[in-house]
Motif scaffolding. Sequence first.
Motif, PDB file in Angstrom:
ATOM      1  N   ALA A 103       0.823  -1.221   0.000  1.00  0.00           N
ATOM      2  CA  ALA A 103       0.000   0.000   0.000  1.00  0.00           C
ATOM      3  C   ALA A 103       0.854   1.267   0.000  1.00  0.00           C
ATOM      4  N   GLN A 104       2.028   1.227   0.621  1.00  0.00           N
ATOM      5  CA  GLN A 104       2.899   2.409   0.675  1.00  0.00           C
ATOM      6  C   GLN A 104       3.531   2.729  -0.677  1.00  0.00           C
ATOM      7  N   LEU A 105       3.451   1.779  -1.618  1.00  0.00           N
ATOM      8  CA  LEU A 105       4.083   1.965  -2.927  1.00  0.00           C
ATOM      9  C   LEU A 105       3.053   2.051  -4.059  1.00  0.00           C
ATOM     10  N   LYS A 106       1.794   2.269  -3.718  1.00  0.00           N
ATOM     11  CA  LYS A 106       0.734   2.242  -4.729  1.00  0.00           C
ATOM     12  C   LYS A 106       0.879   3.313  -5.802  1.00  0.00           C
ATOM     13  N   ASP A 107       1.564   4.419  -5.505  1.00  0.00           N
ATOM     14  CA  ASP A 107       1.712   5.506  -6.469  1.00  0.00           C
ATOM     15  C   ASP A 107       3.098   5.577  -7.107  1.00  0.00           C
ATOM     16  N   ILE A 108       3.956   4.602  -6.842  1.00  0.00           N
ATOM     17  CA  ILE A 108       5.315   4.632  -7.393  1.00  0.00           C
ATOM     18  C   ILE A 108       5.268   4.591  -8.920  1.00  0.00           C
ATOM     19  N   GLY A 109       6.193   5.305  -9.543  1.00  0.00           N
ATOM     20  CA  GLY A 109       6.239   5.379 -11.003  1.00  0.00           C
ATOM     21  C   GLY A 109       6.383   4.030 -11.673  1.00  0.00           C
ATOM     22  N   LEU A 110       7.050   3.095 -11.029  1.00  0.00           N
ATOM     23  CA  LEU A 110       7.237   1.759 -11.585  1.00  0.00           C
ATOM     24  C   LEU A 110       5.901   1.088 -11.874  1.00  0.00           C
ATOM     25  N   VAL A 111       4.899   1.401 -11.078  1.00  0.00           N
ATOM     26  CA  VAL A 111       3.560   0.843 -11.275  1.00  0.00           C
ATOM     27  C   VAL A 111       2.746   1.732 -12.225  1.00  0.00           C
ATOM     28  N   LEU A 116       8.591   3.310 -18.532  1.00  0.00           N
ATOM     29  CA  LEU A 116       9.630   4.323 -18.421  1.00  0.00           C
ATOM     30  C   LEU A 116      10.904   3.717 -17.816  1.00  0.00           C
ATOM     31  N   SER A 117      12.056   3.935 -18.454  1.00  0.00           N
ATOM     32  CA  SER A 117      13.293   3.260 -18.041  1.00  0.00           C
ATOM     33  C   SER A 117      14.105   4.008 -16.996  1.00  0.00           C
ATOM     34  N   VAL A 118      13.853   5.311 -16.829  1.00  0.00           N
ATOM     35  CA  VAL A 118      14.533   6.116 -15.821  1.00  0.00           C
ATOM     36  C   VAL A 118      13.480   7.001 -15.175  1.00  0.00           C
ATOM     37  N   MET A 119      13.302   6.876 -13.862  1.00  0.00           N
ATOM     38  CA  MET A 119      12.233   7.641 -13.207  1.00  0.00           C
ATOM     39  C   MET A 119      12.642   8.090 -11.817  1.00  0.00           C
ATOM     40  N   GLY A 120      12.032   9.169 -11.385  1.00  0.00           N
ATOM     41  CA  GLY A 120      12.221   9.633 -10.027  1.00  0.00           C
ATOM     42  C   GLY A 120      11.459   8.752  -9.055  1.00  0.00           C
ATOM     43  N   VAL A 121      11.971   8.672  -7.833  1.00  0.00           N
ATOM     44  CA  VAL A 121      11.337   7.907  -6.760  1.00  0.00           C
ATOM     45  C   VAL A 121      11.322   8.811  -5.530  1.00  0.00           C
ATOM     46  N   LYS A 122      10.189   8.889  -4.855  1.00  0.00           N
ATOM     47  CA  LYS A 122      10.099   9.685  -3.626  1.00  0.00           C
ATOM     48  C   LYS A 122      10.966   9.043  -2.546  1.00  0.00           C
ATOM     49  N   ALA A 123      11.482   9.876  -1.642  1.00  0.00           N
ATOM     50  CA  ALA A 123      12.361   9.379  -0.569  1.00  0.00           C
ATOM     51  C   ALA A 123      11.684   8.276   0.227  1.00  0.00           C
ATOM     52  N   GLU A 124      10.390   8.458   0.530  1.00  0.00           N
ATOM     53  CA  GLU A 124       9.695   7.437   1.331  1.00  0.00           C
ATOM     54  C   GLU A 124       9.508   6.137   0.547  1.00  0.00           C
ATOM     55  N   GLU A 125       9.352   6.216  -0.788  1.00  0.00           N
ATOM     56  CA  GLU A 125       9.256   5.013  -1.616  1.00  0.00           C
ATOM     57  C   GLU A 125      10.614   4.291  -1.645  1.00  0.00           C
ATOM     58  N   PHE A 126      11.664   5.073  -1.805  1.00  0.00           N
ATOM     59  CA  PHE A 126      13.021   4.528  -1.794  1.00  0.00           C
ATOM     60  C   PHE A 126      13.281   3.790  -0.480  1.00  0.00           C
ATOM     61  N   ASP A 127      12.971   4.448   0.635  1.00  0.00           N
ATOM     62  CA  ASP A 127      13.186   3.856   1.954  1.00  0.00           C
ATOM     63  C   ASP A 127      12.352   2.605   2.150  1.00  0.00           C
ATOM     64  N   ARG A 128      11.130   2.599   1.647  1.00  0.00           N
ATOM     65  CA  ARG A 128      10.264   1.416   1.778  1.00  0.00           C
ATOM     66  C   ARG A 128      10.833   0.234   1.003  1.00  0.00           C
ATOM     67  N   ILE A 129      11.320   0.489  -0.200  1.00  0.00           N
ATOM     68  CA  ILE A 129      11.921  -0.603  -0.985  1.00  0.00           C
ATOM     69  C   ILE A 129      13.173  -1.128  -0.293  1.00  0.00           C
ATOM     70  N   LEU A 130      13.968  -0.235   0.291  1.00  0.00           N
ATOM     71  CA  LEU A 130      15.153  -0.691   1.045  1.00  0.00           C
ATOM     72  C   LEU A 130      14.741  -1.553   2.237  1.00  0.00           C
ATOM     73  N   ALA A 131      13.675  -1.157   2.913  1.00  0.00           N
ATOM     74  CA  ALA A 131      13.184  -1.943   4.054  1.00  0.00           C
ATOM     75  C   ALA A 131      12.729  -3.330   3.573  1.00  0.00           C
ATOM     76  N   LEU A 132      12.000  -3.368   2.473  1.00  0.00           N
ATOM     77  CA  LEU A 132      11.543  -4.657   1.931  1.00  0.00           C
ATOM     78  C   LEU A 132      12.710  -5.513   1.486  1.00  0.00           C
TER      79      LEU A 132
END
Length: 136
Positions: A103-111, A116-132
């Motif tokens: 749910a924390q990644l529902k708006d990520i550009g990857l989805v 798109l092959s190069v995209m920005g990621v919000k800090a909180e999305e980045f941190d969530r992926i690192l946690a996962l």
Amino acid sequence: MKHWLVKSEPEKYSWEKFNKEGRTFWDGVRNYQARNNLKEMKEGDLVLYYHSNEGKEVVGIAKVVKEAYQDPTTDDANWVVVDLSPVETLKKPVTLQTIKADAQLKDIGLVRQGRLSVMGVKAEEFDRILALGSGE
């Protein structure tokens, strides 16, 4: 600092090959939005490395070590590259399926912009992926 995600097909340029080489320029981008994202990257920005097509997972973290310059693989001045270096391999790859289910990644550009092959990621999305990807 900004955060980014870049995609590479593992059979073309895998995380393992990137780690062996230690540095690369990110070439072959031929989409204007992705190119504009390359132009926005600054030295020190962190980048999620995503294996596309085969695997479909975030496998590591890289950093920008040289800002945008002319793509040496073409004479067309429209296209640029940045230099990246690997920083860390994730303990546990984070699959696209996991990202879509979080749910924390529902708006990520990857989805939202899957092609798109190069995209920005919000800090909180980045941190969530690192946690996962920490395996905890």
